[in-house]
Design a protein around this motif. Sequence first.
Motif, PDB file in Angstrom:
ATOM      1  N   ARG A 186      55.524  41.999  41.584  1.00 40.80           N
ATOM      2  CA  ARG A 186      55.269  40.762  42.333  1.00 40.80           C
ATOM      3  C   ARG A 186      53.850  40.276  42.058  1.00 40.80           C
ATOM      4  O   ARG A 186      52.880  41.000  42.285  1.00 40.80           O
ATOM      5  CB  ARG A 186      55.468  40.993  43.826  1.00 40.80           C
ATOM      6  N   ASP A 187      53.710  39.056  41.628  1.00 37.17           N
ATOM      7  CA  ASP A 187      52.399  38.528  41.240  1.00 37.17           C
ATOM      8  C   ASP A 187      51.797  37.743  42.406  1.00 37.17           C
ATOM      9  O   ASP A 187      52.029  36.539  42.569  1.00 37.17           O
ATOM     10  CB  ASP A 187      52.540  37.621  40.010  1.00 37.17           C
ATOM     11  N   LEU A 188      51.007  38.443  43.224  1.00 40.53           N
ATOM     12  CA  LEU A 188      50.399  37.813  44.392  1.00 40.53           C
ATOM     13  C   LEU A 188      49.341  36.790  43.988  1.00 40.53           C
ATOM     14  O   LEU A 188      49.137  35.798  44.691  1.00 40.53           O
ATOM     15  CB  LEU A 188      49.784  38.887  45.292  1.00 40.53           C
ATOM     16  N   VAL A 189      48.680  37.020  42.864  1.00 42.58           N
ATOM     17  CA  VAL A 189      47.676  36.070  42.389  1.00 42.58           C
ATOM     18  C   VAL A 189      48.348  34.755  42.004  1.00 42.58           C
ATOM     19  O   VAL A 189      47.872  33.670  42.357  1.00 42.58           O
ATOM     20  CB  VAL A 189      46.880  36.651  41.205  1.00 42.58           C
ATOM     21  N   LYS A 190      49.464  34.831  41.296  1.00 39.25           N
ATOM     22  CA  LYS A 190      50.174  33.615  40.904  1.00 39.25           C
ATOM     23  C   LYS A 190      50.647  32.839  42.129  1.00 39.25           C
ATOM     24  O   LYS A 190      50.539  31.595  42.181  1.00 39.25           O
ATOM     25  CB  LYS A 190      51.371  33.940  40.016  1.00 39.25           C
ATOM     26  N   GLU A 260      42.687  38.033  31.487  1.00 40.03           N
ATOM     27  CA  GLU A 260      44.019  37.728  32.012  1.00 40.03           C
ATOM     28  C   GLU A 260      43.930  36.727  33.163  1.00 40.03           C
ATOM     29  O   GLU A 260      44.676  35.742  33.207  1.00 40.03           O
ATOM     30  CB  GLU A 260      44.686  39.011  32.517  1.00 40.03           C
ATOM     31  N   LEU A 261      43.013  36.977  34.097  1.00 43.74           N
ATOM     32  CA  LEU A 261      42.885  36.111  35.267  1.00 43.74           C
ATOM     33  C   LEU A 261      42.474  34.696  34.884  1.00 43.74           C
ATOM     34  O   LEU A 261      42.877  33.719  35.530  1.00 43.74           O
ATOM     35  CB  LEU A 261      41.863  36.701  36.240  1.00 43.74           C
ATOM     36  N   LEU A 262      41.700  34.580  33.826  1.00 43.30           N
ATOM     37  CA  LEU A 262      41.167  33.281  33.435  1.00 43.30           C
ATOM     38  C   LEU A 262      42.078  32.511  32.492  1.00 43.30           C
ATOM     39  O   LEU A 262      41.808  31.348  32.180  1.00 43.30           O
ATOM     40  CB  LEU A 262      39.788  33.467  32.791  1.00 43.30           C
ATOM     41  N   THR A 263      43.159  33.139  32.030  1.00 49.07           N
ATOM     42  CA  THR A 263      44.031  32.460  31.061  1.00 49.07           C
ATOM     43  C   THR A 263      45.490  32.352  31.505  1.00 49.07           C
ATOM     44  O   THR A 263      46.251  31.571  30.928  1.00 49.07           O
ATOM     45  CB  THR A 263      44.003  33.180  29.703  1.00 49.07           C
ATOM     46  N   ARG A 264      45.907  33.104  32.509  1.00 49.31           N
ATOM     47  CA  ARG A 264      47.323  33.133  32.887  1.00 49.31           C
ATOM     48  C   ARG A 264      47.739  32.029  33.862  1.00 49.31           C
ATOM     49  O   ARG A 264      48.929  31.694  33.937  1.00 49.31           O
ATOM     50  CB  ARG A 264      47.676  34.477  33.536  1.00 49.31           C
ATOM     51  N   GLU A 284      31.409  33.152  27.876  1.00 51.65           N
ATOM     52  CA  GLU A 284      32.825  33.312  27.549  1.00 51.65           C
ATOM     53  C   GLU A 284      33.705  32.830  28.691  1.00 51.65           C
ATOM     54  O   GLU A 284      34.754  32.204  28.460  1.00 51.65           O
ATOM     55  CB  GLU A 284      33.152  34.771  27.233  1.00 51.65           C
ATOM     56  N   ILE A 285      33.298  33.113  29.916  1.00 46.42           N
ATOM     57  CA  ILE A 285      34.066  32.635  31.065  1.00 46.42           C
ATOM     58  C   ILE A 285      34.206  31.117  31.001  1.00 46.42           C
ATOM     59  O   ILE A 285      35.286  30.559  31.215  1.00 46.42           O
ATOM     60  CB  ILE A 285      33.386  33.061  32.386  1.00 46.42           C
ATOM     61  N   ARG A 286      33.107  30.429  30.647  1.00 48.23           N
ATOM     62  CA  ARG A 286      33.139  28.966  30.608  1.00 48.23           C
ATOM     63  C   ARG A 286      33.873  28.437  29.370  1.00 48.23           C
ATOM     64  O   ARG A 286      34.358  27.307  29.376  1.00 48.23           O
ATOM     65  CB  ARG A 286      31.723  28.404  30.678  1.00 48.23           C
ATOM     66  N   GLN A 287      33.962  29.252  28.330  1.00 45.07           N
ATOM     67  CA  GLN A 287      34.804  28.852  27.203  1.00 45.07           C
ATOM     68  C   GLN A 287      36.270  28.833  27.625  1.00 45.07           C
ATOM     69  O   GLN A 287      37.034  27.960  27.207  1.00 45.07           O
ATOM     70  CB  GLN A 287      34.600  29.817  26.037  1.00 45.07           C
TER      71      GLN A 287
END
Length: 479
Positions: A186-190, A260-264, A284-287
């Motif tokens: 279960r993807d609680l973040v999504k 993963e968190l920044l691209t999914r 990289e985060i801002r990229q």
Amino acid sequence: MKIVMSKIVNYFLRPYTDSAIAARVVSRQSPLGRFLLLTTFSLTAATISAQDDDIAKAQHTILGQNAAQAGVSVPVRNTHPDAQWFPKEGLGLFIHFGLATVHGGIDLSWGMMANKPWEDGEITPAAYWKLADRWNPVHFNAEAMVAKAKKAGFKYFVFTTKHHDGYTMWPSEYSTFGVKQKLGGRDLVKEFVDACHKHGVKTGLYYSPPDWLFDAPYKNWDYSGKTILDIHHQPMERLPEKPAGHDQARREMVANQMRELLTRYGRIDLFWLDGGSGEISNDEIRQLQPGIVINRRNGEPGDYGDSEGALPSRRFVGWFETCDPCWPSRWWTYSTSDRMDTGADVIEKLVILRAWGGNFLANVGPCPDGSLPEEALETWDEMEGWMKHSGESVYDVTGGDFPEKANQPTTLKKGIVYVHAFPNFHKTIVLKGMSSSPQQALLLRTGETVPFSYREGEIHINIPPEKRSRMVDTIKLVW
């Protein structure tokens, strides 16, 4: 997250020093009273500051937040157009959710530490991680939570994707412990991000680079450091040596989880890091998310300054945010017994911060089944009522001249000054250094005019007692 020592001071005696006397006097006051009294005791102390507490410093050291990060000002910030929402939105909701909620008597992750000097329950790490077998938040409804909180005035939301305990709230390919292994994927973040996007609010993700599960065999679980304890809180003579490449393996795991968190999940507006040492750089985060706002707790300069569990001790430079436990009042995660903040408590802290142009990130800890505490829902109803008549005074505003030239917190818009009168304040409201008289003064809660006078650069306002309420009353001065 560190313990909120400013709130502990309010309940327990300290050695008989001038500062201790001040703390005991201040503890009986409203948030504004605490601010003004401590300004009197010290030019640099506007409230009881958790930042200077020895325990807070020790905890931040454990999390990799070293002394170089101390202070509350960040003069440089992300100039991307999509990041400019941050100082305007004003009020955010922090959501601390995880394994500790099953217990109800320990704080998230920190409950594993033995011999802590603050009031928190204690459980062995081995027993803590077994809570995952019992945790099933069947009533966690991110959409309902976001919709309800939005009505209460919350403009941005920050969700704990992984705390120090190592449990990942999304099915990470780089985790051995989380929803993928325990909740059927279960993807609680999504669920959280989708709810934020649906309701048009800003989306923030909390993430802890320190991972105590990954480091468990090589970590001393005695907070005091007087002994060495293993994951069962059994004494050891010494910690085992980390195998070659262990720390690098953790860094790579953390970096991959962050990616993963920044691209999914599509647009992420805020990345709230809690420790670490630049496992991936802010560049990289801002990229990956060009318009993202990043806090300053990952070993790199962030976009805004912050305080935790206490209002800032001095006026800051640049963007700013205070995070504070509210539901419950002293812990970050759900508690069966701690008190809960009222709507008046939250609004008072909010208007003090907005008077300096800062944001308030109020925390809630959902119940074990994922539902929200009834006290929080009742408070959000109170806040919704206040926001309907006075919300314009805390959003898209700049800070005023409190307390230097105003004895109540003020916020500004073009041609408008909002004055926030605290419930226990019945003296004359005084604004100094005003170049002209306003045309009218309106009590936003009722729409009625209130008497005021202007003379020699000062505005004096007196709200009739029968017009007052038990929450902050806002006066709108219009030129």
